[in-house]
Design an enzyme around this catalytic site. Structure first.
Site, PDB file in Angstrom:
ATOM      1  N   ALA A  77       0.865  -1.173   0.000  1.00  0.00           N
ATOM      2  CA  ALA A  77       0.000   0.000   0.000  1.00  0.00           C
ATOM      3  C   ALA A  77       0.904   1.227   0.000  1.00  0.00           C
ATOM      4  O   ALA A  77       2.063   1.158   0.434  1.00  0.00           O
ATOM      5  CB  ALA A  77      -0.882  -0.019   1.233  1.00  0.00           C
ATOM      6  N   GLY A 118       0.483  -4.999   0.913  1.00  0.00           N
ATOM      7  CA  GLY A 118      -0.693  -5.043   0.044  1.00  0.00           C
ATOM      8  C   GLY A 118      -0.428  -5.750  -1.278  1.00  0.00           C
ATOM      9  O   GLY A 118      -1.360  -6.250  -1.913  1.00  0.00           O
ATOM     10  N   GLU A 149      -0.907  -9.294  -0.558  1.00  0.00           N
ATOM     11  CA  GLU A 149      -2.354  -9.458  -0.334  1.00  0.00           C
ATOM     12  C   GLU A 149      -3.120  -9.483  -1.661  1.00  0.00           C
ATOM     13  O   GLU A 149      -4.081 -10.226  -1.828  1.00  0.00           O
ATOM     14  CB  GLU A 149      -2.856  -8.348   0.595  1.00  0.00           C
ATOM     15  CG  GLU A 149      -2.295  -8.542   2.004  1.00  0.00           C
ATOM     16  CD  GLU A 149      -2.537  -7.370   2.938  1.00  0.00           C
ATOM     17  OE1 GLU A 149      -2.174  -6.231   2.554  1.00  0.00           O
ATOM     18  OE2 GLU A 149      -3.086  -7.575   4.032  1.00  0.00           O
ATOM     19  N   GLU A 197       4.196  -4.980   7.512  1.00  0.00           N
ATOM     20  CA  GLU A 197       3.365  -3.993   8.221  1.00  0.00           C
ATOM     21  C   GLU A 197       3.748  -3.756   9.673  1.00  0.00           C
ATOM     22  O   GLU A 197       3.752  -2.615  10.136  1.00  0.00           O
ATOM     23  CB  GLU A 197       1.878  -4.391   8.158  1.00  0.00           C
ATOM     24  CG  GLU A 197       1.245  -4.220   6.797  1.00  0.00           C
ATOM     25  CD  GLU A 197       1.396  -5.433   5.887  1.00  0.00           C
ATOM     26  OE1 GLU A 197       2.219  -6.319   6.221  1.00  0.00           O
ATOM     27  OE2 GLU A 197       0.707  -5.499   4.865  1.00  0.00           O
TER      28      GLU A 197
END
Ligand code: CO8
Length: 261
Positions: free
Chosen positions: A67, A112, A115, A135
């Protein structure tokens, strides 16, 4: 045709390739990227002619490096939650897309990015891929699905090891633990993904789509319910022209031509 700024959606014959296209930021996922992925999923979902989807990243360094940390840095708790909701909504929509999705992981797939790959059905990686969930080193937890999809993919102990250590995992290990279906040299990655996509696309589309849906649904229900779902879906497919064509072609010793009905 929708206009995109951060992705490219390219449809050739029955295969769609969705390329995340922010190579200057290693294809990091910001709000705009997520919204454009959502738009592209709508377009793919509405196009019966598309049988398989490939997701990859622009450039030779990253699939997606996570992200967008620069966008996230100033978010408050409510905004952080909203961003997590947007990512989860988008990736669940991708995971639930009727067509199968192959991730062609062409480099870093971190946070992300992993993910996103986990929301795909099959993952083929290049030898320079690196995965990880960094993270907790940034003071947050995975927010686009890894606490759930990584543990379903690997079991809780391995998922906890990766999420709690935040370490980068090399391709050999990712292949060994089953996160990657295949690893190939970077120059062969898209060919390999396209070959697998063509192999899938040659099969009866309704059967392929239902097989994907039944496997996915099986993770949400118990074994008895899953077997019942399999039986119902198996029976339903006998009502399709594709079943008649597939079995007819076998008995007539010819190649089946499926019309997806
Ligand atoms: N976000 C924003 N920009 C990024 C990101 C990112 N995740 N990753 C790389 N970039 C940018 C860099 O800032 C740099 O830009 P600039 O040239 O303007 O400085 C450019 O991309 C190139 O990156 P590097 O110079 O760092 O390239 P290196 O080859 O030196 O390093 C790495 C590559 C190792 C991949 C490094 O870029 C890196 O560590 N990136 C961050 C990886 C990371 O921590 N990702 C996880 C992010 S958190 C996350 O994904 C959580 C998801 C759930 C969110 C839930 C919402 C609340």
């Amino acid at each position: 045709m929708a206009k995109y700024k951060t992705i490219i959606l390219d449809v050739k014959d029955d295969i769609a390739t969705l390329t995340l296209n922010r190579p200057q930021a290693l294809n990091a996922l910001n709000t705009q990227v997520l919204l454009e992925i959502d738009q592209a999923i709508n377009v793919i979902s509405a196009n019966q002619a598309i049988k398989v989807v490939i997701v990859t990243g622009a450039g030779n360094k990253a699939f997606v490096a996570g992200a967008d940390i620069k966008e996230m840095a100033t978010k408050n708790a409510i905004e952080g939650q909203r961003f997590s909701e947007l990512g989860n909504r988008t990736f669940s929509k991708l995971a639930n897309l009727k067509q199968p999705v192959i991730a062609a992981v062409n480099g870093y797939a971190l946070g992300g990015g992993l993910e996103l790959a986990l929301a795909c059905d099959i993952r083929i990686a290049s030898t320079n891929a690196r995965i990880g969930q960094p993270e907790v080193g940034l003071g947050i937890i995975p927010g686009f699905g890894a606490t759930q999809r990584l543990s379903r993919a690997l079991g809780p102990a391995k998922a906890k090891e990766y999420i709690l250590t935040a370490r980068n995992v090399k391709v050999d290990e990712a292949l060994r633990v089953g996160l990657f279906n295949k690893v190939v040299e970077p120059e062969h990655l898209l060919d390999e993904a396209n070959q697998m996509a063509a192999q899938i696309a040659a099969n009866a589309p309704l059967a392929v789509q239902n097989a994907k849906a039944v496997i996915n649904e099986g993770f949400e229900i118990n074994l008895e319910q899953g077997l019942k779902l399999e039986e119902n879906t198996f029976g339903m497919l006998f009502a399709t022209n594709d079943q008649k064509e597939g079995m007819g072609a076998f008995t007539e010793k010819r190649k089946a031509v499926f019309a997806s009905r």
